[in-house]
Design a protein around this motif. Sequence first.
Motif: not given
Length: 316
Positions: A27-50
């Motif tokens: 799993q990785i955490a990250g920040i993206g454009e437009k204020g995105k904050v997320f967690i990405l799980t590689f086992l099933d490519n599931r994304i939690f974000h806000t």
Amino acid sequence: EENPNLLQTIQVSELRPQRIHFYAQDQIAGIGEKGKVFILTFLDNRIFHTSFEEFKDLTLLGRNLFLVNQKGELMSVSFEKGHIIKYGNLNSSICSLTSLPRNKLITGHKDGFIMVWDMERSELLRFKAHSSPVTALTVNYFGNIYSWSRDHGLKYWNLQTGLVQEIQTKNDTVSYLNIYPQAKIMALSKKMPLKDKPKSNGPKQKIKIIDFDNQNSLVFSIPFYLNPLSTNIYFDGRMISALSYENKAPYNLAVLNPQTKKVEVQFLKGHGEEARDCLCMGPKIISCGKEDPHNYTVRIWGNEFYVRTQLSKLSG
């Protein structure tokens, strides 16, 4: 066959990731454009974000993400607990931050102060470190802090003994610090142009491996610019970094191996238009970047043997 080091490509165009960080196994955490904050799980490519606001940096303590916005304000986010905490007036905006698992957050401030936050004990240590903004910061496994400021002093702080050491960086600007094997630190630096001399052409960024105990360093010149925020170090001393956007090269990821006389470099194709960040996770390298104006991805890399082995498991 065309890209033997590439294991997987994950489409994440809705996130437009800019920074990524190790979160947990696979799993990785990250920040993206437009204020995105997320967690990405590689086992099933599931994304939690806000979405919140634009952030410029992040670090982790346990499962809590600590974020700094464009104004230098601090916020923490926990996806597991559903908690969002925005910290109030800190007297001075944050220019740099790092963390020491599992309970200490360290922030460098515009007024030259460093703050050490003990999150378990709810204690805060604040001390004057420099005469100008603390723009580069790292901490070793014993809680000792290395900091650099525009006053050109690279300092080492042993908070247990009160020992302070300093190495003058003269006309160098340090853009990045990280812990290097064998009790050393790694710095990315470049010369400040002199007022009475025109800027010379070509990259002048250098890698410095600094030994504070012996007060010496190894200095390596490289024929390209590394993105300071994306530089990570393996346990064996190799470095992985995205090349800065100004390189405009057909590759934008590099694995560097500093030697006694030179730096050996292996290039990876990276991303179609821009590699933004990367990190090491065991035998894997994780990168995020931009393929074209509308296409953003996270990619997983490894050496050719590892990639072929993993792909054969999937096909089997």
